[in-house]
Write a protein that holds these residues in place. Structure first.
Motif, PDB file in Angstrom:
ATOM      1  N   ALA A 176       3.599   5.772  -5.693  1.00 50.00           N
ATOM      2  CA  ALA A 176       3.472   5.810  -7.144  1.00 50.00           C
ATOM      3  C   ALA A 176       2.376   6.781  -7.560  1.00 50.00           C
ATOM      4  CB  ALA A 176       3.177   4.409  -7.687  1.00 50.00           C
ATOM      5  N   PHE A 177       1.271   6.777  -6.827  1.00 54.35           N
ATOM      6  CA  PHE A 177       0.179   7.703  -7.122  1.00 54.35           C
ATOM      7  C   PHE A 177       0.641   9.146  -6.941  1.00 54.35           C
ATOM      8  CE2 PHE A 177      -3.295  10.345  -5.517  1.00 54.35           C
ATOM      9  CZ  PHE A 177      -4.141  10.309  -6.603  1.00 54.35           C
ATOM     10  N   GLU A 178       1.274   9.426  -5.814  1.00 50.54           N
ATOM     11  CA  GLU A 178       1.753  10.791  -5.554  1.00 50.54           C
ATOM     12  C   GLU A 178       2.747  11.245  -6.621  1.00 50.54           C
ATOM     13  OE1 GLU A 178       0.821  13.126  -3.307  1.00 50.54           O
ATOM     14  OE2 GLU A 178      -0.768  11.747  -2.700  1.00 50.54           O
ATOM     15  N   ALA A 179       3.608  10.334  -7.059  1.00 46.05           N
ATOM     16  CA  ALA A 179       4.608  10.681  -8.074  1.00 46.05           C
ATOM     17  C   ALA A 179       3.967  10.960  -9.430  1.00 46.05           C
ATOM     18  CB  ALA A 179       5.628   9.550  -8.202  1.00 46.05           C
ATOM     19  N   SER A 180       2.762  10.444  -9.652  1.00 54.65           N
ATOM     20  CA  SER A 180       2.104  10.628 -10.950  1.00 54.65           C
ATOM     21  C   SER A 180       1.353  11.951 -11.067  1.00 54.65           C
ATOM     22  CB  SER A 180       1.125   9.479 -11.206  1.00 54.65           C
ATOM     23  OG  SER A 180      -0.029   9.609 -10.388  1.00 54.65           O
TER      24      SER A 180
ATOM     25  N   PRO B  21       0.816  -1.219   0.000  1.00 58.66           N
ATOM     26  CA  PRO B  21       0.000   0.000   0.000  1.00 58.66           C
ATOM     27  C   PRO B  21       0.852   1.273   0.000  1.00 58.66           C
ATOM     28  CG  PRO B  21      -0.953  -1.602   1.481  1.00 58.66           C
ATOM     29  CD  PRO B  21       0.386  -2.161   1.034  1.00 58.66           C
ATOM     30  N   ALA B  22       1.942   1.268   0.710  1.00 60.92           N
ATOM     31  CA  ALA B  22       2.816   2.452   0.740  1.00 60.92           C
ATOM     32  C   ALA B  22       3.446   2.703  -0.627  1.00 60.92           C
ATOM     33  CB  ALA B  22       3.897   2.277   1.801  1.00 60.92           C
ATOM     34  N   GLU B  23       3.844   1.637  -1.312  1.00 56.82           N
ATOM     35  CA  GLU B  23       4.416   1.780  -2.652  1.00 56.82           C
ATOM     36  C   GLU B  23       3.382   2.296  -3.637  1.00 56.82           C
ATOM     37  OE1 GLU B  23       7.867  -1.662  -2.713  1.00 56.82           O
ATOM     38  OE2 GLU B  23       5.782  -2.250  -3.039  1.00 56.82           O
ATOM     39  N   ARG B  24       2.135   1.811  -3.527  1.00 56.52           N
ATOM     40  CA  ARG B  24       1.061   2.301  -4.412  1.00 56.52           C
ATOM     41  C   ARG B  24       0.805   3.772  -4.158  1.00 56.52           C
ATOM     42  NH1 ARG B  24      -1.050  -2.900  -3.558  1.00 56.52           N
ATOM     43  NH2 ARG B  24      -2.364  -2.236  -1.835  1.00 56.52           N
TER      44      ARG B  24
END
Length: 56
Positions: free
Chosen positions: A18-22, A12-15
């Protein structure tokens, strides 16, 4: 772009990372293929602001 399988393999932290980076936070960073959308929205805002100034 991530695939569904890649997202499923993430924690969940990686997702979330990834969302924040997008997220594009600066209009200067919008990809060229979407620049016309930014330009159109900017034109609409300027038209509305001009109309509001004339109405007041």
């Amino acid at each position: 772009m991530l695939t569904a399988a890649e997202l499923d393999a993430m924690t969940p932290a990686e997702r979330e990372a990834a969302f924040e980076a997008s997220i594009i936070r600066d209009l200067a960073d919008v990809p060229a293929e979407y620049r016309h959308v930014v330009d159109e929205l900017r034109r609409r805002v300027l038209e509305r602001e001009a109309a509001a100034r004339q109405a007041s």
